[in-house]
Write a protein that holds these residues in place. Sequence first.
Motif, mmCIF file in Angstrom:
data_model
loop_
_atom_site.group_PDB
_atom_site.id
_atom_site.type_symbol
_atom_site.label_atom_id
_atom_site.label_comp_id
_atom_site.label_asym_id
_atom_site.label_seq_id
_atom_site.Cartn_x
_atom_site.Cartn_y
_atom_site.Cartn_z
ATOM 1 N N ARG A 11 3.372 15.118 2.518
ATOM 2 C CA ARG A 11 4.475 14.371 1.887
ATOM 3 C C ARG A 11 3.959 13.013 1.441
ATOM 4 N NH1 ARG A 11 9.724 14.056 5.359
ATOM 5 N NH2 ARG A 11 10.683 14.031 3.288
ATOM 6 N N GLY A 12 3.951 12.780 0.126
ATOM 7 C CA GLY A 12 3.527 11.482 -0.399
ATOM 8 C C GLY A 12 2.145 11.554 -1.010
ATOM 9 N N GLY A 14 0.358 8.923 -2.343
ATOM 10 C CA GLY A 14 -0.358 7.649 -2.442
ATOM 11 C C GLY A 14 -1.804 7.886 -2.029
ATOM 12 N N GLY A 17 -2.047 10.200 1.170
ATOM 13 C CA GLY A 17 -1.752 11.615 0.941
ATOM 14 C C GLY A 17 -2.799 12.288 0.072
ATOM 15 N N GLU A 35 5.321 15.035 -3.785
ATOM 16 C CA GLU A 35 5.542 13.619 -4.121
ATOM 17 C C GLU A 35 6.946 13.461 -4.684
ATOM 18 O OE1 GLU A 35 4.133 10.465 -4.009
ATOM 19 O OE2 GLU A 35 5.943 9.925 -5.107
ATOM 20 N N ARG A 36 7.689 12.527 -4.143
ATOM 21 C CA ARG A 36 9.081 12.320 -4.556
ATOM 22 C C ARG A 36 9.208 11.859 -6.000
ATOM 23 N NH1 ARG A 36 12.370 7.956 -1.170
ATOM 24 N NH2 ARG A 36 10.744 6.644 -2.057
ATOM 25 N N GLY A 167 11.028 15.196 -3.447
ATOM 26 C CA GLY A 167 10.971 14.758 -2.050
ATOM 27 C C GLY A 167 11.100 15.886 -1.042
ATOM 28 N N GLY A 196 2.591 -8.019 -0.832
ATOM 29 C CA GLY A 196 1.341 -8.506 -1.421
ATOM 30 C C GLY A 196 1.533 -8.676 -2.919
ATOM 31 N N GLU A 197 1.435 -9.919 -3.400
ATOM 32 C CA GLU A 197 1.596 -10.182 -4.835
ATOM 33 C C GLU A 197 0.226 -10.289 -5.488
ATOM 34 O OE1 GLU A 197 5.302 -13.222 -4.898
ATOM 35 O OE2 GLU A 197 3.750 -13.520 -3.398
ATOM 36 N N TYR A 222 -8.814 -13.652 -3.703
ATOM 37 C CA TYR A 222 -9.966 -12.856 -4.130
ATOM 38 C C TYR A 222 -9.754 -12.415 -5.570
ATOM 39 C CZ TYR A 222 -6.909 -9.021 -2.482
ATOM 40 O OH TYR A 222 -5.848 -8.176 -2.261
ATOM 41 N N PRO A 279 2.359 -0.876 4.079
ATOM 42 C CA PRO A 279 2.969 -0.330 5.301
ATOM 43 C C PRO A 279 2.142 -0.712 6.534
ATOM 44 C CG PRO A 279 1.889 1.426 4.044
ATOM 45 C CD PRO A 279 1.694 0.158 3.265
ATOM 46 N N ARG A 302 -3.514 -3.577 5.000
ATOM 47 C CA ARG A 302 -4.355 -4.121 3.906
ATOM 48 C C ARG A 302 -5.555 -3.239 3.597
ATOM 49 N NH1 ARG A 302 -5.177 -10.315 3.827
ATOM 50 N NH2 ARG A 302 -7.342 -9.663 3.697
ATOM 51 N N HIS A 303 -5.642 -2.061 4.281
ATOM 52 C CA HIS A 303 -6.902 -1.314 4.237
ATOM 53 C C HIS A 303 -6.729 0.140 3.830
ATOM 54 C CE1 HIS A 303 -6.970 -4.494 7.408
ATOM 55 N NE2 HIS A 303 -7.856 -4.945 6.543
ATOM 56 N N PHE A 305 -7.122 1.786 1.016
ATOM 57 C CA PHE A 305 -8.220 2.396 0.252
ATOM 58 C C PHE A 305 -9.453 2.555 1.136
ATOM 59 C CE2 PHE A 305 -5.421 1.884 -3.172
ATOM 60 C CZ PHE A 305 -5.860 2.707 -4.185
HETATM 61 C C1 LIG Z 1 -1.603 -6.641 -3.387
HETATM 62 C C2 LIG Z 1 -2.286 -5.592 -2.537
HETATM 63 C C3 LIG Z 1 -3.679 -5.567 -2.467
HETATM 64 C C4 LIG Z 1 -4.309 -4.604 -1.673
HETATM 65 N N1 LIG Z 1 -5.671 -4.564 -1.671
HETATM 66 C C5 LIG Z 1 -6.308 -3.630 -0.937
HETATM 67 C C6 LIG Z 1 -7.719 -3.577 -0.932
HETATM 68 O O1 LIG Z 1 -8.377 -4.384 -1.598
HETATM 69 N N2 LIG Z 1 -8.344 -2.611 -0.194
HETATM 70 C C7 LIG Z 1 -7.621 -1.703 0.554
HETATM 71 O O2 LIG Z 1 -8.238 -0.866 1.211
HETATM 72 N N3 LIG Z 1 -6.263 -1.733 0.567
HETATM 73 C C8 LIG Z 1 -5.599 -2.680 -0.142
HETATM 74 N N4 LIG Z 1 -4.237 -2.742 -0.136
HETATM 75 C C9 LIG Z 1 -3.506 -1.863 0.790
HETATM 76 C C10 LIG Z 1 -3.233 -0.474 0.226
HETATM 77 O O3 LIG Z 1 -2.764 -0.589 -1.089
HETATM 78 C C11 LIG Z 1 -2.219 0.247 1.121
HETATM 79 O O4 LIG Z 1 -2.676 0.274 2.450
HETATM 80 C C12 LIG Z 1 -2.026 1.686 0.644
HETATM 81 O O5 LIG Z 1 -1.665 1.719 -0.720
HETATM 82 C C13 LIG Z 1 -0.976 2.445 1.449
HETATM 83 O O6 LIG Z 1 -1.014 3.758 0.947
HETATM 84 P P1 LIG Z 1 -0.013 4.895 1.384
HETATM 85 O O7 LIG Z 1 -0.499 6.143 0.755
HETATM 86 O O8 LIG Z 1 0.181 4.850 2.874
HETATM 87 O O9 LIG Z 1 1.401 4.457 0.795
HETATM 88 P P2 LIG Z 1 1.934 4.510 -0.728
HETATM 89 O O10 LIG Z 1 0.875 4.134 -1.687
HETATM 90 O O11 LIG Z 1 3.174 3.701 -0.720
HETATM 91 O O12 LIG Z 1 2.257 6.035 -0.978
HETATM 92 C C14 LIG Z 1 3.384 6.675 -0.425
HETATM 93 C C15 LIG Z 1 3.828 7.746 -1.411
HETATM 94 O O13 LIG Z 1 4.885 8.508 -0.783
HETATM 95 C C16 LIG Z 1 5.840 8.786 -1.787
HETATM 96 N N5 LIG Z 1 7.110 9.141 -1.133
HETATM 97 C C17 LIG Z 1 8.051 8.328 -0.599
HETATM 98 N N6 LIG Z 1 9.050 9.068 -0.076
HETATM 99 C C18 LIG Z 1 8.745 10.363 -0.276
HETATM 100 C C19 LIG Z 1 9.372 11.608 0.049
HETATM 101 N N7 LIG Z 1 10.550 11.676 0.682
HETATM 102 N N8 LIG Z 1 8.742 12.757 -0.295
HETATM 103 C C20 LIG Z 1 7.555 12.733 -0.942
HETATM 104 N N9 LIG Z 1 6.923 11.585 -1.295
HETATM 105 C C21 LIG Z 1 7.505 10.426 -0.944
HETATM 106 C C22 LIG Z 1 5.899 7.516 -2.616
HETATM 107 O O14 LIG Z 1 6.467 7.747 -3.905
HETATM 108 C C23 LIG Z 1 4.405 7.172 -2.700
HETATM 109 O O15 LIG Z 1 3.786 7.796 -3.800
HETATM 110 C C24 LIG Z 1 -3.551 -3.681 -0.919
HETATM 111 C C25 LIG Z 1 -2.159 -3.697 -1.006
HETATM 112 C C26 LIG Z 1 -1.526 -4.637 -1.806
HETATM 113 C C27 LIG Z 1 -0.019 -4.635 -1.915
#
Ligand SMILES: Cc1cc2nc3c(=O)[nH]c(=O)nc-3n(C[C@H](O)[C@H](O)[C@H](O)COP(=O)(O)OP(=O)(O)OC[C@H]3O[C@@H](n4cnc5c(N)ncnc54)[C@H](O)[C@@H]3O)c2cc1C
Length: 336
Positions: A11-12, A14, A17, A35-36, A167, A196-197, A222, A279, A302-303, A305
Amino acid sequence: MTSRTRQIAIRGAGIVGLWQALTLARRGHQVSLCERSPVPFAHGCSLYAGAMLAPNCEKESADIVVRELGLRGLALWRETYPGAVANGTLVVAFHRDRAELDRFGRMTEGHQRLSPAELAAREPALADRFAGALYYPEEGHLSPEPALHFLLEQAQAAGARLRLGDGEFPVDADLVIDCRGLAAKDQLPTLRGVRGERIVVKSREVSLSRPVRLLHPRFPLYVVPWGKGVYLIGATVIESEETGPITLRSALDLLSAAYALDPAFAEAEIVLQGAGARPAFPDNRPRIMVGQRYIYVNGLYRHGFLLAPVMAELLANFIETGATDPEVFVADSAER
Ligand SMILES: Cc1cc2nc3c(=O)[nH]c(=O)nc-3n(C[C@H](O)[C@H](O)[C@H](O)COP(=O)(O)OP(=O)(O)OC[C@H]3O[C@@H](n4cnc5c(N)ncnc54)[C@H](O)[C@@H]3O)c2cc1C
């Protein structure tokens, strides 16, 4: 869990996932990636990332687990994604902030101290203005959007089925892996978002070839070169889950610090601005939370990727052999 082919719903889509889908599909499991959003990567946090792969620099502020797992994450990116740039990271400070550079050096490892002349040799645009630099040669970075598309294409090529827009997920799957990022807060009450802006600019004049961190007492920042003259300037760290446009104050802070780093930014065009919500659990450590048939991978903060590939590898190992790493695995019930 023992080794056999499983039907797995993720699920998801990003960064977390996508790495789960790619890793499990390549190991022969039947993967549905659900992916939703009707358009991949339109929502969620991942498109906002830097995306620096910086396990050594991050040791300055992150738990030690981030460096330990991050070194493996960096290696997995290099093995998997041709677009991962291996050019190291530079950390610089102005003369008056020299002590900050010393402190950063003491808090981290894997760096070389560069004199101003050595800094100028590596990044000519930074000549004559800084007290020297710390250089982290092992680190890397990438541009997030092409990396996300690459992972999705590779996961599909390995057999993962993509399901967009509702979803829902196959409830009869052997296993469900929840990678919904901050949306999983509906089930994980201790999860929070950290705003994070960032600003993305385009410039013909700026010529930085690797991520540069400026240690500034008020506006640490950075700059990440994404290629073709595009640079990410980031990022604020604010206890808020608001996404959307950035504030005027943050824009001023980020842009003035970028201009201080390299005055060539003055003529850059602003092409994007916005904020994502990272998150995170209260201790900012990543978790794999294991229930009977439902597993969460979340809190990459923050990590995301840096750590997503290694979280995927650890979870795939667990699914096939039952092996757990006590640094990241917790029983699901422990979080509720
Ligand atoms: C400004 C900024 C700079 C950053 N820089 C770095 C960096 O330099 N290096 C690094 O390693 N990290 C960095 N990060 C951190 C990194 O971006 C996050 O840790 C990461 O994106 C989290 O990924 P995720 O897949 O957990 O969540 P998300 O990217 O939020 O993905 C979650 C996915 O789930 C989907 N979803 C939600 N609900 C449902 C549902 N019910 N069913 C199915 N899908 C659903 C959403 O649409 C989304 O696509 C940065 C973050 C920010 C904001």
